[in-house]
Design a protein around this motif. Structure first.
Motif, PDB file in Angstrom:
ATOM      1  N   ALA A  45       0.945  -1.292   0.014  1.00 43.00           N
ATOM      2  CA  ALA A  45      -0.034  -0.196   0.270  1.00 43.00           C
ATOM      3  C   ALA A  45       0.933   1.147   0.085  1.00 43.00           C
ATOM      4  N   ASP A  46       1.952   1.288   0.828  1.00 37.74           N
ATOM      5  CA  ASP A  46       2.870   2.466   0.822  1.00 37.74           C
ATOM      6  C   ASP A  46       3.630   2.520  -0.626  1.00 37.74           C
ATOM      7  N   TYR A  47       3.981   1.645  -1.322  1.00 45.96           N
ATOM      8  CA  TYR A  47       4.511   1.671  -2.417  1.00 45.96           C
ATOM      9  C   TYR A  47       3.509   2.204  -3.454  1.00 45.96           C
ATOM     10  N   MET A  48       2.059   1.584  -3.695  1.00 46.01           N
ATOM     11  CA  MET A  48       1.264   2.276  -4.295  1.00 46.01           C
ATOM     12  C   MET A  48       0.903   3.678  -4.052  1.00 46.01           C
ATOM     13  N   ARG A  49       0.921   4.000  -2.809  1.00 53.08           N
ATOM     14  CA  ARG A  49       0.799   5.647  -2.666  1.00 53.08           C
ATOM     15  C   ARG A  49       1.648   6.413  -2.923  1.00 53.08           C
ATOM     16  N   SER A  50       3.113   5.749  -2.807  1.00 50.96           N
ATOM     17  CA  SER A  50       4.202   6.636  -3.278  1.00 50.96           C
ATOM     18  C   SER A  50       4.034   6.942  -4.737  1.00 50.96           C
ATOM     19  N   ILE A  51       3.631   6.055  -5.379  1.00 54.00           N
ATOM     20  CA  ILE A  51       3.432   6.070  -7.189  1.00 54.00           C
ATOM     21  C   ILE A  51       2.109   7.098  -7.537  1.00 54.00           C
ATOM     22  N   GLY A  52       1.451   7.230  -6.397  1.00 52.47           N
ATOM     23  CA  GLY A  52       0.276   8.224  -6.688  1.00 52.47           C
ATOM     24  C   GLY A  52      -0.984   7.361  -6.968  1.00 52.47           C
ATOM     25  N   LEU A  53      -1.151   6.075  -6.582  1.00 43.14           N
ATOM     26  CA  LEU A  53      -2.680   5.438  -6.783  1.00 43.14           C
ATOM     27  C   LEU A  53      -3.569   5.916  -5.616  1.00 43.14           C
ATOM     28  N   GLU A  54      -4.532   5.709  -5.819  1.00 41.50           N
ATOM     29  CA  GLU A  54      -5.635   6.063  -4.647  1.00 41.50           C
ATOM     30  C   GLU A  54      -5.570   4.576  -4.009  1.00 41.50           C
ATOM     31  N   THR A  55      -5.195   4.477  -2.875  1.00 45.96           N
ATOM     32  CA  THR A  55      -4.895   3.288  -2.186  1.00 45.96           C
ATOM     33  C   THR A  55      -5.587   2.920  -0.802  1.00 45.96           C
ATOM     34  N   ARG A  56      -6.165   1.784  -0.740  1.00 44.49           N
ATOM     35  CA  ARG A  56      -6.725   1.625   0.526  1.00 44.49           C
ATOM     36  C   ARG A  56      -6.100   0.086   0.995  1.00 44.49           C
ATOM     37  N   VAL A  57      -6.319  -0.035   2.419  1.00 43.55           N
ATOM     38  CA  VAL A  57      -5.976  -1.231   2.917  1.00 43.55           C
ATOM     39  C   VAL A  57      -7.300  -1.671   3.653  1.00 43.55           C
ATOM     40  N   GLU A  58      -7.502  -3.103   3.436  1.00 43.26           N
ATOM     41  CA  GLU A  58      -8.599  -3.509   3.932  1.00 43.26           C
ATOM     42  C   GLU A  58      -8.253  -4.932   4.697  1.00 43.26           C
ATOM     43  N   GLU A  59      -8.744  -4.772   5.947  1.00 43.13           N
ATOM     44  CA  GLU A  59      -8.698  -6.203   6.634  1.00 43.13           C
ATOM     45  C   GLU A  59     -10.001  -7.063   6.450  1.00 43.13           C
ATOM     46  N   ILE A  60      -9.676  -8.175   5.896  1.00 45.79           N
ATOM     47  CA  ILE A  60     -10.699  -9.118   5.648  1.00 45.79           C
ATOM     48  C   ILE A  60     -10.926 -10.037   6.974  1.00 45.79           C
ATOM     49  N   GLU A  61     -10.029 -10.529   7.488  1.00 46.20           N
ATOM     50  CA  GLU A  61     -10.062 -10.976   8.891  1.00 46.20           C
ATOM     51  C   GLU A  61      -8.967 -10.529   9.736  1.00 46.20           C
ATOM     52  N   LYS A  62      -8.718 -10.990  10.842  1.00 45.51           N
ATOM     53  CA  LYS A  62      -7.794 -10.484  11.722  1.00 45.51           C
ATOM     54  C   LYS A  62      -6.324 -10.793  11.000  1.00 45.51           C
ATOM     55  N   GLY A  63      -5.389  -9.846  10.850  1.00 43.34           N
ATOM     56  CA  GLY A  63      -4.290 -10.084  10.299  1.00 43.34           C
ATOM     57  C   GLY A  63      -4.201 -10.430   8.919  1.00 43.34           C
ATOM     58  N   ARG A  64      -5.469 -10.491   8.069  1.00 40.40           N
ATOM     59  CA  ARG A  64      -5.415 -10.798   6.615  1.00 40.40           C
ATOM     60  C   ARG A  64      -5.991  -9.549   5.729  1.00 40.40           C
ATOM     61  N   LEU A  65      -4.973  -8.892   5.000  1.00 39.78           N
ATOM     62  CA  LEU A  65      -5.375  -7.642   4.467  1.00 39.78           C
ATOM     63  C   LEU A  65      -4.989  -7.766   2.952  1.00 39.78           C
ATOM     64  N   ASN A  66      -6.103  -7.018   2.521  1.00 37.24           N
ATOM     65  CA  ASN A  66      -5.854  -6.752   1.040  1.00 37.24           C
ATOM     66  C   ASN A  66      -5.245  -5.333   0.703  1.00 37.24           C
ATOM     67  N   ALA A  67      -4.384  -5.224  -0.137  1.00 39.13           N
ATOM     68  CA  ALA A  67      -4.133  -3.723  -0.404  1.00 39.13           C
ATOM     69  C   ALA A  67      -4.383  -3.319  -1.834  1.00 39.13           C
ATOM     70  N   VAL A  68      -5.297  -2.359  -2.140  1.00 40.88           N
ATOM     71  CA  VAL A  68      -5.754  -2.016  -3.305  1.00 40.88           C
ATOM     72  C   VAL A  68      -5.622  -0.814  -3.905  1.00 40.88           C
ATOM     73  N   GLY A  69      -5.011  -0.526  -4.863  1.00 46.17           N
ATOM     74  CA  GLY A  69      -4.761   0.813  -5.517  1.00 46.17           C
ATOM     75  C   GLY A  69      -5.390   0.884  -6.851  1.00 46.17           C
ATOM     76  N   VAL A  70      -5.888   2.098  -7.037  1.00 46.52           N
ATOM     77  CA  VAL A  70      -6.455   2.526  -8.287  1.00 46.52           C
ATOM     78  C   VAL A  70      -5.989   3.692  -8.931  1.00 46.52           C
ATOM     79  N   LEU A  71      -5.320   3.506 -10.149  1.00 48.97           N
ATOM     80  CA  LEU A  71      -4.957   4.411 -11.022  1.00 48.97           C
ATOM     81  C   LEU A  71      -6.130   5.113 -11.829  1.00 48.97           C
ATOM     82  N   LYS A  72      -6.499   5.950 -11.513  1.00 48.41           N
ATOM     83  CA  LYS A  72      -7.714   6.578 -12.227  1.00 48.41           C
ATOM     84  C   LYS A  72      -7.640   7.038 -13.609  1.00 48.41           C
ATOM     85  N   GLY A  73      -8.598   6.522 -14.454  1.00 49.00           N
ATOM     86  CA  GLY A  73      -8.715   6.953 -15.770  1.00 49.00           C
ATOM     87  C   GLY A  73      -9.447   8.076 -16.044  1.00 49.00           C
ATOM     88  N   ALA A  74      -9.146   8.701 -17.275  1.00 50.92           N
ATOM     89  CA  ALA A  74      -9.830   9.810 -17.380  1.00 50.92           C
ATOM     90  C   ALA A  74     -11.283   9.643 -17.753  1.00 50.92           C
TER      91      ALA A  74
END
Ligand code: ZN
Length: 394
Positions: A45-74
């Motif tokens: 997630a830090d990497y994706m934020r650092s390159i400018g993606l809209e980023t969120r981290v989501e805990e699915i279960e305790k300690g089990r996370l997804n990191a999702v970044g979006v490069l928004k299109g026009a």
């Protein structure tokens, strides 16, 4: 090599991969007490934020996370998802330090290097290259680092509740080939019931283990006479085998119960109902011949097979992009193992697997070929531009 212009930087990609391998992300559903995806998801997630993606981290279960970044299109273009799992299998049996990435003869060694931190690095490097290129995509590019692929895929399951895209590439190690089909599998419990009795009373006792023998013979016959002759052009034949068996209480007693666990691998075109009907008919045919036979079955877990057409747009775009980067045409192939692609495909989104070349997934020595990681990143960069569209073709 092909002549395509890309913005992937090799040494950055290699350093990124090393950082990913250094983070222990063993799946705690496989190995008790293992760390899971918390640290690696935050890193990604830090990497994706650092390159400018809209980023969120989501805990699915305790300690089990997804990191999702979006490069928004026009706007006005289709959305593409690049998906990679963050977790790995266990490390205790590995021959060299699994968390200390060593590069030798163009290969990077370590747990997850092949399955699939190499592919994950390629996906992230492709996203960075797109940002660095300054190209404006029309459609969104979704970059997803997901948890738990090595166990129950809770990461991609949840992701697909929230994200709508028009196609997806799962960056598993495919040797730069496009995986357009794979097998599914079903786990089945079979139980036989007997009558417990003193070992000296054959007229009273019914031997549940011997009855299970008939099931085993039936399974072998099903395998040899039926399944072996079915065939799918890319993934081969379906199959069935016994996995574990338990029964009996003590030496001098007729066993009243036996439990068999069976695995059935399915090819595209086979449905869960087919597998259920097949077991039903196997058990019914034994019952018809043996009035003392009492048995039943239950499917305990099932993951379907999947298949997309090589003519599907994402398949074709990966094909052309691979030609442009490597100078040679990739094959469209099938896989034996099940992949997260099936979860995405089942929800109506075309999904293929495509990623670097390596070996030793789930084994004592695992590596990925660095050239192929960089090539995969370049191919994914080109493919995203082509799939999502752009005002100014690069
Ligand atoms: Zn994998």
């Amino acid at each position: 090599m092909g002549k395509a212009k890309t913005h992937v930087v090799r040494h950055e990609t290699v350093e990124l991969l090393k950082s990913l391998v250094r983070i222990n992300s063993v799946n705690p559903s496989l190995v008790e007490g293992a760390p899971g995806e918390a640290e690696i998801a935050e890193f990604v997630a830090d990497y994706m934020r650092s390159i400018g993606l809209e980023t969120r981290v989501e805990e699915i279960e305790k300690g089990r996370l997804n990191a999702v970044g979006v490069l928004k299109g026009a706007g006005g273009g289709p959305a593409l998802m690049l998906n990679g799992h963050l977790d790995t299998v266990g490390i205790e049996y590995m021959e060299i330090d699994p968390l200390d990435p060593v590069v030798k003869d163009g290969r990077l060694y370590g747990r997850g290097s092949n399955d699939m931190k190499g592919g994950l690095a390629a996906i992230l490097a492709a996203a960075k290259a797109l940002v660095d290129s300054g190209v404006e995509l029309k459609g969104d590019l979704v970059v997803a680092g997901v948890c738990d692929e090595e166990y129950a895929s809770i990461g991609t399951e949840r992701l697909m509740d929230e994200v709508t895209v028009d196609a997806a590439v799962v960056g598993e190690p495919t040797g730069l080939r496009v995986v357009v089909a794979h097998k599914g599998f079903a786990w089945i419990d079979v139980e036989t019931r007997g009558v417990a009795a003193h070992g000296s009373k054959p007229d009273v006792g019914v031997d549940a283990i011997a009855k299970m023998g008939k099931v085993l013979v039936g399974i072998e016959r099903l395998q040899d006479d039926v399944l072996r002759s079915k065939r799918h052009g890319l993934v081969g034949s379906p199959s069935i085998h016994a996995s574990t068996i338990q029964g009996g209480r003590e030496l001098s007693t007729y066993p009243d119960h036996c439990k068999l666990q069976v695995e059935r691998r399915m090819i595209p075109g086979e449905e869960p109902e087919d597998v259920d009907a097949e077991m039903k008919s196997l058990i019914a045919s034994i019952s018809a011949e043996d009035p003392k036979f009492e048995g039943s079955h239950r499917i305990t877990f099932i993951r379907g097979p999947m298949e997309v057409s090589p003519k599907e747009e994402i398949s074709q775009i990966l094909y052309r992009s691979t030609v442009d980067v490597t100078g040679s045409a990739p094959q469209f192939v099938g896989e034996g193992g099940w992949l997260d692609t099936e979860i995405i495909w089942r929800r109506g989104t075309p999904a293929v697997a495509f990623g670097p070349r390596g070996a030793g997934s789930h084994s004592a020595v695992e590596f990925v070929e660095l050239d192929s990681v960089v090539e995969a990143a370049k191919i994914l960069e080109l493919a995203a531009v082509r799939f999502c569209g752009t005002e100014s073709p690069s």
